[in-house]
Design an enzyme around this catalytic site. Structure first.
Site, PDB file in Angstrom:
ATOM      1  CG  ASN A  43      -1.718   1.215   1.427  1.00  0.00           C
ATOM      2  OD1 ASN A  43      -1.779   2.053   0.527  1.00  0.00           O
ATOM      3  ND2 ASN A  43      -2.358   1.340   2.584  1.00  0.00           N
ATOM      4  CE  LYS A  45       0.035   3.219   4.790  1.00  0.00           C
ATOM      5  NZ  LYS A  45       0.209   3.321   6.236  1.00  0.00           N
ATOM      6  CG  HIS A 128      -5.725   1.430   5.494  1.00  0.00           C
ATOM      7  ND1 HIS A 128      -5.264   2.363   6.397  1.00  0.00           N
ATOM      8  CD2 HIS A 128      -4.689   0.584   5.255  1.00  0.00           C
ATOM      9  CE1 HIS A 128      -3.998   2.107   6.673  1.00  0.00           C
ATOM     10  NE2 HIS A 128      -3.618   1.029   5.997  1.00  0.00           N
ATOM     11  CD  GLU A 130      -2.744   5.172   7.081  1.00  0.00           C
ATOM     12  OE1 GLU A 130      -2.795   5.341   5.849  1.00  0.00           O
ATOM     13  OE2 GLU A 130      -1.736   4.697   7.649  1.00  0.00           O
ATOM     14  CD  GLU A 201      -3.289  -3.213   7.499  1.00  0.00           C
ATOM     15  OE1 GLU A 201      -2.195  -3.479   6.988  1.00  0.00           O
ATOM     16  OE2 GLU A 201      -3.835  -2.116   7.385  1.00  0.00           O
ATOM     17  N   GLY A 207       2.662   1.534  10.898  1.00  0.00           N
ATOM     18  CA  GLY A 207       3.583   2.666  10.783  1.00  0.00           C
ATOM     19  C   GLY A 207       4.284   3.024  12.079  1.00  0.00           C
ATOM     20  CB  SER A 247       5.666  -2.352  11.830  1.00  0.00           C
ATOM     21  OG  SER A 247       5.152  -1.082  12.181  1.00  0.00           O
TER      22      SER A 247
HETATM   23  C1  PEP Z   1      -0.621  -0.153   6.427  1.00  0.00           C
HETATM   24  O1  PEP Z   1      -0.724   1.077   6.398  1.00  0.00           O
HETATM   25  O2  PEP Z   1      -1.533  -0.882   6.027  1.00  0.00           O
HETATM   26  C2  PEP Z   1       0.600  -0.722   6.991  1.00  0.00           C
HETATM   27  C3  PEP Z   1       0.613  -1.980   7.281  1.00  0.00           C
HETATM   28  O3  PEP Z   1       1.652   0.155   7.135  1.00  0.00           O
HETATM   29  P1  PEP Z   1       3.117  -0.219   7.745  1.00  0.00           P
HETATM   30  O4  PEP Z   1       3.583  -1.463   7.069  1.00  0.00           O
HETATM   31  O5  PEP Z   1       3.938   0.966   7.424  1.00  0.00           O
HETATM   32  O6  PEP Z   1       2.916  -0.428   9.212  1.00  0.00           O
END
Ligand code: PEP
Length: 293
Positions: A43, A45, A128, A130, A201, A207, A247
């Site tokens: 992703n 973003k 998601h 966010e 997630e 992040g 992460s």
């Molecule tokens: C995400 O935003 O779906 C995500 C998993 O980000 P990150 O890998 O940076 O934690």
């Protein structure tokens, strides 16, 4: 009766996992995992420009011969760029990061499922965290999911708890609520299980550099698969792919990819780097016993 069977299967899976963790079981031979093609989704973003996307495509090694599916979810304007830049033999799938639930109309700045598909995507991320943090509720997530499926796009439904919810023991209640609300009314017949991916997630891991431990991930994925089994059928749930996101990087992908219910990753930060993503794909392939010839 099916309740009892589900419980027995859950216990068996947990025992298999614990035995595997002790190093006694060849995880690649677990029969239920064999039918699920691993998926590594990046992703992007709101990152990268046209020139970056072209360079990324040139550097990415999706290890296509291993059978691991690679999915890039760039900003929507980059979909045609990637479609042109990725040669056909790389077999990389493309996806969007969001969609609008309506087909058409006065929705300034939005994109319908049909438009996304037309631009070259076969997947779309739905719900998601966010976007949920920006005001998206479970009802909107449900409508988006239905719109994606109706248009022939494969949704990746994101679910996960906040840190305070985990701290007060509410993780499974949150996951149950998100899954039930998003998937209710999908109707019969159920969609093809290969067309619906669920990503666990945990919001606190996104992040943040904090990765959920393998046992936290496995436990959550088993819970999600069980709920899918209740909503559709056990056999259906065994064929549906479950991802972990939060992460993920080169340093932790190996331990997580070995989990019996983990069918791949949704990768944010590390997915902006084509070398890192290529390495995560290779690590996943190794965990499935699908090494490069
Ligand atoms: C995400 O935003 O779906 C995500 C998993 O980000 P990150 O890998 O940076 O934690």
């Amino acid at each position: 009766m099916s309740d009892v069977r589900d419980k027995v299967e859950r216990v068996v899976r947990q025992v298999v996992y614990e035995t595997m963790a002790a190093g006694d079981v060849d995880i690649h031979r677990l029969p239920e995992r064999v039918g699920r093609r691993p998926l590594i989704a990046a992703n992007w973003k709101m990152n990268l420009l046209v020139a970056d996307a072209r360079q990324y495509a040139a550097k990415l090694d999706p290890h296509a011969e291993t059978g691991v599916e690679t999915l890039l979810c760039p900003a929507l304007v980059l979909l045609p760029v990637l479609r042109g830049a990725l040669s056909n033999d790389t077999l990389v799938s493309l996806g969007a990061q969001d969609l609008h639930p309506e087909h058409t109309g006065a929705h300034t700045g939005e994109h319908s499922a049909e438009m996304i598909k037309d631009a070259g995507a076969s997947y779309v991320i739905v719900g998601h965290s966010e976007r949920r943090a920006a005001g998206e509720d479970d009802e909107l997530v449900r409508r988006k999911l239905q719109a994606a499926l109706a248009a022939g796009l494969m949704p990746i439904l994101c679910v996960g708890e906040r840190f305070d919810e985990r701290e007060r023991g509410a993780t499974f209640r949150v996951l149950r609520g998100q899954l039930t609300l998003a998937l209710s009314g999908l109707g019969q017949p159920a969609p093809d299980p290969r067309d619906l991916v669920v990503a666990y997630e945990p919001i606190w891991a996104i992040g943040s550099g904090l990765v959920a431990s393998p046992s936290q991930v496995q436990e959550a994925l088993v819970f999600i698969r069980d709920r899918l089994g209740e909503l559709f059928s056990h056999a259906w749930a065994e064929r549906s792919r479950l991802l972990y996101g939060g992460s993920v990087g080169v340093g932790n992908a190996g331990d997580l990819a070995r989990l019996p219910d983990c069918d791949g990753f949704l990768v944010g930060g590390a997915g902006l780097n084509p070398e890192a993503l290529s390495e995560i794909i290779a690590i996943t392939a190794r965990s499935y016993g699908r090494e490069k010839a």
